[in-house]
Design a protein around this motif. Structure first.
Motif, short mmCIF file in Angstrom:
data_model
loop_
_atom_site.label_atom_id
_atom_site.label_comp_id
_atom_site.label_asym_id
_atom_site.label_seq_id
_atom_site.Cartn_x
_atom_site.Cartn_y
_atom_site.Cartn_z
N THR A 35 0.82 -1.20 0.00
CA THR A 35 0.00 0.00 0.00
C THR A 35 0.86 1.26 0.00
O THR A 35 0.59 2.22 -0.74
CB THR A 35 -0.94 0.00 1.22
N ALA A 36 1.91 1.26 0.81
CA ALA A 36 2.83 2.41 0.84
C ALA A 36 3.47 2.61 -0.53
O ALA A 36 3.59 3.75 -1.01
CB ALA A 36 3.90 2.20 1.91
N PHE A 37 3.87 1.52 -1.17
CA PHE A 37 4.48 1.60 -2.49
C PHE A 37 3.50 2.21 -3.49
O PHE A 37 3.88 3.04 -4.33
CB PHE A 37 4.89 0.20 -2.93
N HIS A 38 2.23 1.84 -3.38
CA HIS A 38 1.21 2.42 -4.26
C HIS A 38 1.07 3.92 -4.02
O HIS A 38 0.96 4.70 -4.98
CB HIS A 38 -0.13 1.73 -4.03
N HIS A 39 1.09 4.35 -2.76
CA HIS A 39 0.98 5.78 -2.46
C HIS A 39 2.17 6.56 -3.02
O HIS A 39 2.03 7.71 -3.44
CB HIS A 39 0.88 6.01 -0.96
N LEU A 40 3.35 5.94 -3.02
CA LEU A 40 4.55 6.62 -3.49
C LEU A 40 4.65 6.65 -5.01
O LEU A 40 5.20 7.60 -5.58
CB LEU A 40 5.80 5.95 -2.92
N THR A 41 4.12 5.62 -5.66
CA THR A 41 4.30 5.49 -7.11
C THR A 41 3.02 5.65 -7.92
O THR A 41 3.09 5.92 -9.13
CB THR A 41 4.89 4.11 -7.44
N GLY A 42 1.86 5.45 -7.29
CA GLY A 42 0.60 5.44 -8.04
C GLY A 42 0.43 4.20 -8.89
O GLY A 42 -0.42 4.17 -9.79
N ASN A 43 1.20 3.16 -8.61
CA ASN A 43 1.23 1.97 -9.46
C ASN A 43 1.13 0.71 -8.60
O ASN A 43 1.85 0.57 -7.62
CB ASN A 43 2.53 1.96 -10.27
N ARG A 44 0.25 -0.20 -8.97
CA ARG A 44 0.15 -1.49 -8.29
C ARG A 44 0.60 -2.65 -9.18
O ARG A 44 0.47 -3.81 -8.81
CB ARG A 44 -1.30 -1.75 -7.85
N ASN A 45 1.09 -2.34 -10.37
CA ASN A 45 1.42 -3.39 -11.33
C ASN A 45 2.68 -4.16 -10.98
O ASN A 45 2.86 -5.29 -11.43
CB ASN A 45 1.56 -2.79 -12.73
N GLN A 46 3.58 -3.55 -10.22
CA GLN A 46 4.83 -4.22 -9.86
C GLN A 46 5.00 -4.17 -8.35
O GLN A 46 5.56 -3.23 -7.80
CB GLN A 46 6.03 -3.56 -10.54
N PRO A 47 4.52 -5.20 -7.64
CA PRO A 47 4.62 -5.18 -6.18
C PRO A 47 6.05 -5.30 -5.71
O PRO A 47 6.93 -5.77 -6.45
CB PRO A 47 3.78 -6.41 -5.77
N PRO A 48 6.33 -4.89 -4.47
CA PRO A 48 7.69 -5.02 -3.94
C PRO A 48 8.13 -6.48 -3.87
O PRO A 48 7.32 -7.41 -3.81
CB PRO A 48 7.57 -4.40 -2.54
N VAL A 49 9.45 -6.67 -3.84
CA VAL A 49 10.06 -7.99 -3.68
C VAL A 49 10.53 -8.13 -2.24
O VAL A 49 11.06 -7.18 -1.66
CB VAL A 49 11.25 -8.15 -4.65
N HIS A 50 10.34 -9.32 -1.66
CA HIS A 50 10.75 -9.56 -0.28
C HIS A 50 11.76 -10.70 -0.23
O HIS A 50 11.50 -11.80 -0.72
CB HIS A 50 9.53 -9.92 0.58
N LEU A 51 12.94 -10.43 0.35
CA LEU A 51 13.97 -11.45 0.50
C LEU A 51 13.72 -12.33 1.73
O LEU A 51 14.29 -13.41 1.84
CB LEU A 51 15.35 -10.81 0.58
N ASP A 52 12.91 -11.83 2.68
CA ASP A 52 12.41 -12.63 3.81
C ASP A 52 13.49 -13.12 4.77
O ASP A 52 13.37 -14.20 5.35
CB ASP A 52 11.57 -13.81 3.32
N TRP A 53 14.53 -12.30 4.99
CA TRP A 53 15.42 -12.61 6.10
C TRP A 53 14.65 -12.42 7.40
O TRP A 53 13.75 -11.58 7.49
CB TRP A 53 16.61 -11.65 6.11
N GLN A 54 15.03 -13.18 8.42
CA GLN A 54 14.40 -12.99 9.73
C GLN A 54 14.80 -11.64 10.30
O GLN A 54 15.98 -11.28 10.31
CB GLN A 54 14.81 -14.10 10.69
N ASP A 55 13.82 -10.90 10.73
CA ASP A 55 14.05 -9.56 11.26
C ASP A 55 14.99 -9.60 12.46
O ASP A 55 14.85 -10.45 13.35
CB ASP A 55 12.69 -8.97 11.68
N ALA A 56 15.96 -8.68 12.46
CA ALA A 56 16.92 -8.51 13.57
C ALA A 56 17.84 -9.72 13.75
O ALA A 56 18.45 -9.88 14.81
CB ALA A 56 16.20 -8.20 14.88
N SER A 57 17.97 -10.55 12.72
CA SER A 57 18.89 -11.70 12.77
C SER A 57 19.67 -11.78 11.47
O SER A 57 19.58 -12.78 10.74
CB SER A 57 18.12 -13.00 13.03
N PRO A 58 20.43 -10.74 11.13
CA PRO A 58 21.13 -10.75 9.84
C PRO A 58 22.24 -11.79 9.80
O PRO A 58 22.83 -12.13 10.83
CB PRO A 58 21.70 -9.32 9.76
#
Length: 233
Positions: A83-106
């Motif tokens: 949703t934030a990406f849509h507000h910044l770009t006005g575009n929903r055609n290319q959703p963000p990519v998630h690498l899915d590392w565990q948060d706070a455990s780099p």
């Protein structure tokens, strides 16, 4: 004026050669894209020069969850990011990519998971013809922010100098002019960044119970971003 009221004199993203580059933004967590690179995302999306946004972690560390129940928080944060990406770009055609590392455990460079992420991000940069990668600064105090920077520079080495790495700050003070050049974006539309940040409800309210809450002082954000380009040593 830049962050902290500083007078900013430097390079402009609206000038050559910066305006012709194709940008990818690497954010450690959902909300960092808005806090640190929202104006960059908005300007490059409007110009057709945004390749996309990639999130390093799953965001599961922002709140306490019952064992095995973190999936609800992760799903919420991914929806908020879209949703934030849509507000910044006005575009929903290319959703963000998630690498899915565990948060706070780099994981550190050399770890198999780090190498897999570097290979994936390198492949995305090549597939999307990315010229410049924006990432949180190496001196950011959060471990995931620092890890994101290490990953970006590792990708830069894999692409052998053909990728510009630009740093942005979220929690840290700006780097000094002796170590970095400044690259300034154009101002965002009034209220655009605020609406994008509001999408990250889990980080602003008690919707998921006790946990991280973005301080009110950080919710007043500048209209422009300043990116930092490391000087050759």
């Amino acid at each position: 004026m830049g962050r902290g009221g500083r007078l900013v004199v430097g390079l402009s993203l609206s000038a050559k050669p910066w305006r012709t580059l194709r940008w990818l933004v690497l954010a450690p967590h959902p909300d960092d894209e808005t806090l640190g690179a929202g104006a960059l995302i908005a300007q490059t999306a409007k110009a057709g020069r945004l390749a996309g946004v990639v999130y390093l972690t799953d965001g599961s560390g922002s709140h306490e969850t019952m064992p095995g129940r973190s999936g609800t928080l992760v799903s919420s944060r991914k929806r908020e990011a879209a949703t934030a990406f849509h507000h910044l770009t006005g575009n929903r055609n290319q959703p963000p990519v998630h690498l899915d590392w565990q948060d706070a455990s780099p994981v550190p460079p050399g770890h198999p998971a780090f190498d897999r992420a570097a290979r994936r991000l390198t492949a995305l940069c090549r597939r999307w013809q990315v010229d410049a990668l924006a990432v949180t600064a190496r001196h950011e105090p959060h471990c995931d922010h620092e890890a994101a920077a290490k990953l970006a520079y590792a990708v830069g080495k894999r692409i052998k100098g053909r990728l510009v790495i630009a740093e942005y700050v979220v929690w840290a003070l700006p780097p000094t002019s002796s170590s970095h050049r400044e690259l300034r974006t154009a101002p965002m539309l009034r209220g655009q960044r605020r609406h994008a940040l509001a999408a990250h409800r889990s980080q602003l309210t008690a919707s998921h119970g006790p946990g991280f809450r973005l301080p009110a002082t950080r919710r007043a954000m500048p209209a422009s971003d300043i990116l930092y380009l490391r000087r050759a040593s």
